[in-house]
Design an enzyme around this catalytic site. Structure first.
Site, PDB file in Angstrom:
ATOM      1  N   HIS A 188      25.856   1.437  55.086  1.00  0.00           N
ATOM      2  CA  HIS A 188      26.839   2.140  55.926  1.00  0.00           C
ATOM      3  C   HIS A 188      28.018   2.531  55.036  1.00  0.00           C
ATOM      4  O   HIS A 188      28.393   1.777  54.136  1.00  0.00           O
ATOM      5  CB  HIS A 188      27.392   1.210  57.022  1.00  0.00           C
ATOM      6  CG  HIS A 188      26.469   0.968  58.168  1.00  0.00           C
ATOM      7  ND1 HIS A 188      26.124  -0.300  58.591  1.00  0.00           N
ATOM      8  CD2 HIS A 188      25.839   1.823  59.006  1.00  0.00           C
ATOM      9  CE1 HIS A 188      25.312  -0.218  59.623  1.00  0.00           C
ATOM     10  NE2 HIS A 188      25.127   1.066  59.904  1.00  0.00           N
ATOM     11  N   CYS A 283      32.953  -4.224  60.016  1.00  0.00           N
ATOM     12  CA  CYS A 283      31.777  -4.160  60.897  1.00  0.00           C
ATOM     13  C   CYS A 283      32.023  -4.883  62.217  1.00  0.00           C
ATOM     14  O   CYS A 283      31.441  -4.536  63.239  1.00  0.00           O
ATOM     15  CB  CYS A 283      30.570  -4.788  60.229  1.00  0.00           C
ATOM     16  SG  CYS A 283      30.139  -4.068  58.651  1.00  0.00           S
TER      17      CYS A 283
END
Ligand code: ARG
Length: 309
Positions: A188, A283
């Site tokens: 990511h 996250c």
């Protein structure tokens, strides 16, 4: 003839990020490693539930202590990775409206998270939209998307698909700058990129192919460049910024010295149990105060800018 005035910015404060003061987080009642979808996950290395709870509580208390608002969503028992709230979707505000583009997760193991996120968001006054669902349509995971400069910067490759960029730009009426992620450990963008203020960001170019790394370094006037080793072993890019405070899981001395010289304060919070699932502070939190027209210029139409590849 006199020299034109050049802004002398090294060591000086530049404009703080206006966003990053309101987060959504998922209470980690069912966090465990049930499957392996990234190189950090190992079924033999399970998180300790007591430490999980302590670390998450400390993170939320730290953010609240800095004046941020943290809304808490319950975790579904069948969705162990739902604790990584950043991936639920991209929320933006526009006038009095709140719109969320929900994620369409690459891996089926995470897809049910979106349904719970949608229900919660709708109950709390958001309208939601989807780029794809149940494996049909483009994948989009919101840990790949950040406002910076003149655009929404979106990483694509391991999780988000290139096709999603067009949908995001059209859905929100913004410019999207796509960056191609090639590093399998930085699946990511939030593992390699962290906006710090209007001119500065943590950037790990080794997450990207060469043209995208160059495009990102062009976009950030004062990048704090991280080595691959720094990004992977400390998760230090996976941090959040509240005003001039950077809340980080760890901070190499070199990085701390640069941040402090720029006028940031570094606050460390140990979230090592969550590293077992492949995610850290960013996250675990999803900023829900990104505002169209303030943090993301409205372009009146969809624009996608890709680095050549
Ligand atoms: N186990 C999760 C996954 O692989 C980790 C998510 C990390 N989240 C993030 N925003 N990078 O999907």
């Amino acid at each position: 003839m006199s020299e034109p005035a050049m802004p002398e910015l090294a060591g000086e404060l530049t404009g703080e990020l206006a966003w990053g003061r309101h987060y959504l987080a998922v209470e980690p009642a069912h966090f465990r490693v049930d499957y392996v979808i990234n190189p950090f996950m190992d079924l033999a290395d399970q998180p300790d539930p007591v430490r999980v709870r302590e670390q998450w509580d400390a993170l939320v208390a730290t953010l609240r202590g800095l004046g941020a608002v943290v809304d808490v969503l319950p975790q579904r028992a069948d969705a162990p990775d739902m604790v990584y709230a950043m991936n639920l979707g991209l929320g933006v505000r526009s006038g009095g409206e709140r719109k969320a583009v929900l994620s369409h997760m690459r891996f089926p193991q995470r897809r049910m998270e979106t349904d719970s996120a949608r229900d919660w968001l709708v109950e709390h006054g958001w309208t939601t939209s989807l780029i794809g669902r149940d494996g049909v349509g483009a994948h989009f995971e919101a840990g790949d998307a950040f406002p910076f400069g003149d655009a929404l910067v979106v990483g694509y490759g391991p999780r988000t698909e290139e096709l999603a960029l067009k949908h995001l730009a059209a859905e929100l009426g913004i410019r999207v700058r796509g960056l191609r992620i090639t590093h399998p450990g930085m699946y990511h963008l939030d593992l390699a990129f962290c906006p710090l203020d209007e001119r500065r960001a943590l950037v790990c170019p080794s997450a990207l192919d060469a043209p995208s790394a160059a495009a990102l370094l062009d976009l950030v006037p004062e990048p704090l460049v991280l080595t691959e080793e720094e990004a992977l072993s400390t998760f230090c890019a996976n941090s959040v910024v509240v005003g001039r405070t950077v809340v980080m899981p760890a901070c190499p001395d070199r990085v701390r010295a640069r941040l402090e010289a720029w006028g940031f304060e570094v606050v460390l919070v140990d979230v090592s149990e969550f590293h077992k699932g492949g995610g850290s502070i960013r996250c675990l939190t999803n900023p829900v105060d990104i505002t169209l027209g303030r943090d993301l210029p409205l372009t009146g139409g969809a624009q996608v800018v890709l680095a050549p590849h």
